[in-house]
Structures are given as C-alpha cells and as structure tokens.
Design an enzyme around this catalytic site. Structure first.
Site, PDB file in Angstrom:
ATOM      1  N   SER A 138       0.838  -1.210   0.000  1.00 64.00           N
ATOM      2  CA  SER A 138       0.000   0.000   0.000  1.00 64.00           C
ATOM      3  C   SER A 138       0.875   1.263   0.000  1.00 64.00           C
ATOM      4  O   SER A 138       0.459   2.307  -0.505  1.00 64.00           O
ATOM      5  CB  SER A 138      -0.985   0.003   1.179  1.00 64.00           C
ATOM      6  N   LYS A 166      13.980  -7.169   4.700  1.00 65.78           N
ATOM      7  CA  LYS A 166      15.320  -7.762   4.775  1.00 65.78           C
ATOM      8  C   LYS A 166      16.380  -6.680   5.019  1.00 65.78           C
ATOM      9  O   LYS A 166      16.205  -5.520   4.665  1.00 65.78           O
ATOM     10  CB  LYS A 166      15.639  -8.481   3.459  1.00 65.78           C
ATOM     11  N   ASN A 170      13.959   4.325   4.711  1.00 68.76           N
ATOM     12  CA  ASN A 170      13.001   3.312   5.150  1.00 68.76           C
ATOM     13  C   ASN A 170      11.844   3.978   5.874  1.00 68.76           C
ATOM     14  O   ASN A 170      12.036   4.994   6.548  1.00 68.76           O
ATOM     15  CB  ASN A 170      13.712   2.348   6.113  1.00 68.76           C
ATOM     16  N   HIS A 192       9.101   3.277   8.847  1.00 63.64           N
ATOM     17  CA  HIS A 192       8.880   2.356   9.972  1.00 63.64           C
ATOM     18  C   HIS A 192       7.673   2.839  10.776  1.00 63.64           C
ATOM     19  O   HIS A 192       7.580   4.031  11.094  1.00 63.64           O
ATOM     20  CB  HIS A 192      10.123   2.280  10.870  1.00 63.64           C
ATOM     21  N   ASP A 239      16.683  -0.285  11.593  1.00 62.64           N
ATOM     22  CA  ASP A 239      15.956   0.866  12.162  1.00 62.64           C
ATOM     23  C   ASP A 239      16.833   1.816  12.970  1.00 62.64           C
ATOM     24  O   ASP A 239      16.337   2.507  13.866  1.00 62.64           O
ATOM     25  CB  ASP A 239      14.783   0.376  13.047  1.00 62.64           C
ATOM     26  N   GLU A 278       1.725   7.923   7.806  1.00 62.71           N
ATOM     27  CA  GLU A 278       3.016   7.521   7.221  1.00 62.71           C
ATOM     28  C   GLU A 278       3.081   7.832   5.726  1.00 62.71           C
ATOM     29  O   GLU A 278       4.097   8.304   5.221  1.00 62.71           O
ATOM     30  CB  GLU A 278       3.145   6.015   7.470  1.00 62.71           C
TER      31      GLU A 278
HETATM   32  C1  GAR Z   1       4.308  -0.017   6.565  1.00 63.30           C
HETATM   33  O1  GAR Z   1       3.509   0.442   7.616  1.00 63.30           O
HETATM   34  C2  GAR Z   1       5.767   0.140   6.899  1.00 63.30           C
HETATM   35  O2  GAR Z   1       6.048   1.189   7.762  1.00 63.30           O
HETATM   36  C3  GAR Z   1       6.049  -1.142   7.612  1.00 63.30           C
HETATM   37  O3  GAR Z   1       5.349  -2.111   6.916  1.00 63.30           O
HETATM   38  C4  GAR Z   1       4.155  -1.520   6.381  1.00 63.30           C
HETATM   39  C5  GAR Z   1       4.095  -1.925   4.929  1.00 63.30           C
HETATM   40  O4  GAR Z   1       2.807  -1.834   4.446  1.00 63.30           O
HETATM   41  N1  GAR Z   1       7.470  -1.379   7.627  1.00 63.30           N
HETATM   42  C6  GAR Z   1       8.074  -1.982   8.620  1.00 63.30           C
HETATM   43  O5  GAR Z   1       7.484  -2.428   9.586  1.00 63.30           O
HETATM   44  C7  GAR Z   1       9.582  -2.066   8.468  1.00 63.30           C
HETATM   45  N2  GAR Z   1      10.195  -2.388   9.720  1.00 63.30           N
HETATM   46  P1  GAR Z   1       2.544  -2.043   2.879  1.00 63.30           P
HETATM   47  O6  GAR Z   1       3.127  -3.393   2.460  1.00 63.30           O
HETATM   48  O7  GAR Z   1       1.053  -2.028   2.743  1.00 63.30           O
HETATM   49  O8  GAR Z   1       3.210  -0.917   2.160  1.00 63.30           O
END
Ligand code: GAR
Length: 190
Positions: A13, A88, A102, A104, A145, A174
């Site tokens: 997303s 990863k 990134n 987070h 992170d 975000e």
């Molecule tokens: C997002 O909220 C991102 O911040 C998080 O995964 C989600 C991805 O959503 N990332 C982490 O947790 C990285 N440590 P998406 O696949 O729908 O874009």
C-alpha cells in the site's frame, strides 16, 4: 526526472501511495524498478498493474542477495531507494553506493529492530500502554531501524485502539509523511 527504486515485501500500500502521488502530479518522480523478496507478494501485482519493472530476489543469503541486487541495480540510474515495507537487511554493496530510506511504523528508537515490523509493532505499542505512536522515515544503515531520522509523525493511541485501528491511523499518517519527504529529496532539500 527523479528516479526511484522501491523495495517491498508485502501488501504494497505504501508503493501504491507513491504510484498514486506520481500519477496525481503530487510527486515529480518516476519508479524505475520495484524489488521484492517475496514472489507472491501483492506489491508485485500493484507494480505490474502500473507496468513497472519488477525484480524478485532469487538469493536468500545476505551476501549473495547483496551481490545480486548490486548487479541488477547497476542497470539503472537511481537517485533514491525507498524501503516501503521491505523486511530484509540491506547489504554493504548497496549501502556504499545508494541513498536508501526506510519507513517504519513507530516512533523510533521505540519499537524498532529485528522482528519489529508491521502489525507486530502496533501490538507491542498497545501492550506497552503507549499514549502516542507514529511513523518514522529514516536513512538506512547496516543496523535495523538505526539510521539517522529524517522525519516523524505522531498519532494518539486511544484506549479503544486495537493493533488494527492503530495500524490504519499510522499508515495514513506515514503515507502523507513519505510523500512529503520524497518531495524534499526531489527538490534537493535533503
Ligand atoms: C508499513 O507500515 C511500513 O512502515 C512497515 O510495513 C508496512 C508496509 O505496508 N514497515 C516496517 O514495519 C519495516 N520495519 P505495505 O506493504 O502495505 O506498504
């Protein structure tokens, strides 16, 4: 034109919000490649629906993955790599050559590190009784992170919040934050 490569592992997303912002002229950039470590991830379907180039990582081991990615990316002229839900670790060959950011879904340094991703983060925030959470965009370095923080957005955690409702709130904040940060890169403010 500003050239992005987006890495994603799951739903995508965040990738979609970058695609939409470009289509809506809210971001003057183009996505040259979408990279995923998961062959069946929905992010790849989103990429294909928008006729974006995709690469599925073949190598599972850290060093060979780094070599594979540096070879693949050498075919592109890249301004910025965006980790958008990519889980990863990034290897030294990429770290030395590219600027990588990134997203987070917590207020780092809280609730970061290995295994802290997606819904696990929101469950941990709720369990800890935090009154606020949010999203962090940071530069990527060799530790999960831990890179320098570029921007954070806060959201309130209400007593009625579940991990699901908190996730929805954080993801909305975000995405807005990411597009704002990407625009700062495009305009050389970062
Ligand atoms: C997002 O909220 C991102 O911040 C998080 O995964 C989600 C991805 O959503 N990332 C982490 O947790 C990285 N440590 P998406 O696949 O729908 O874009």
């Amino acid at each position: 034109m500003y050239h992005l490569v987006v890495f994603a592992s799951g739903n995508g997303s965040t990738l979609q919000s970058i695609i939409d912002s470009i289509d809506n002229h809210q971001l003057e950039a183009q996505i040259d490649l979408v990279v995923s470590d998961q062959a069946d991830a929905y992010c790849l379907k989103r990429a294909e629906a928008h006729h974006l180039n995709t690469h599925i990582i073949q190598n599972k081991k850290f060093e060979s993955r780094d070599i594979e990615l540096s070879e693949v990316l050498s075919n592109y002229s890249i301004d910025l790599i965006v980790l958008a839900g990519y889980l990863k670790m990034i290897g030294p060959k990429l770290l030395e050559k590219y600027t990588i950011i990134n997203t987070h879904p917590s207020l780092l340094p809280k609730f970061g590190g290995k295994g802290m991703h997606g819904m696990h983060v929101h469950e941990a925030v709720i369990s800890a009784g935090e009154k606020q959470s949010g999203a962090t965009i940071h530069f990527v370095n060799s530790e999960y992170d831990k890179g320098n923080i570029i921007s954070q957005t806060k959201v309130d955690v209400l007593p009625s919040d579940t991990a699901q409702t908190l996730s929805a709130k954080v993801q909305t904040a975000e995405k807005l934050q990411l597009i704002e940060v990407l625009n700062r890169f495009v305009h050389h403010e970062l």
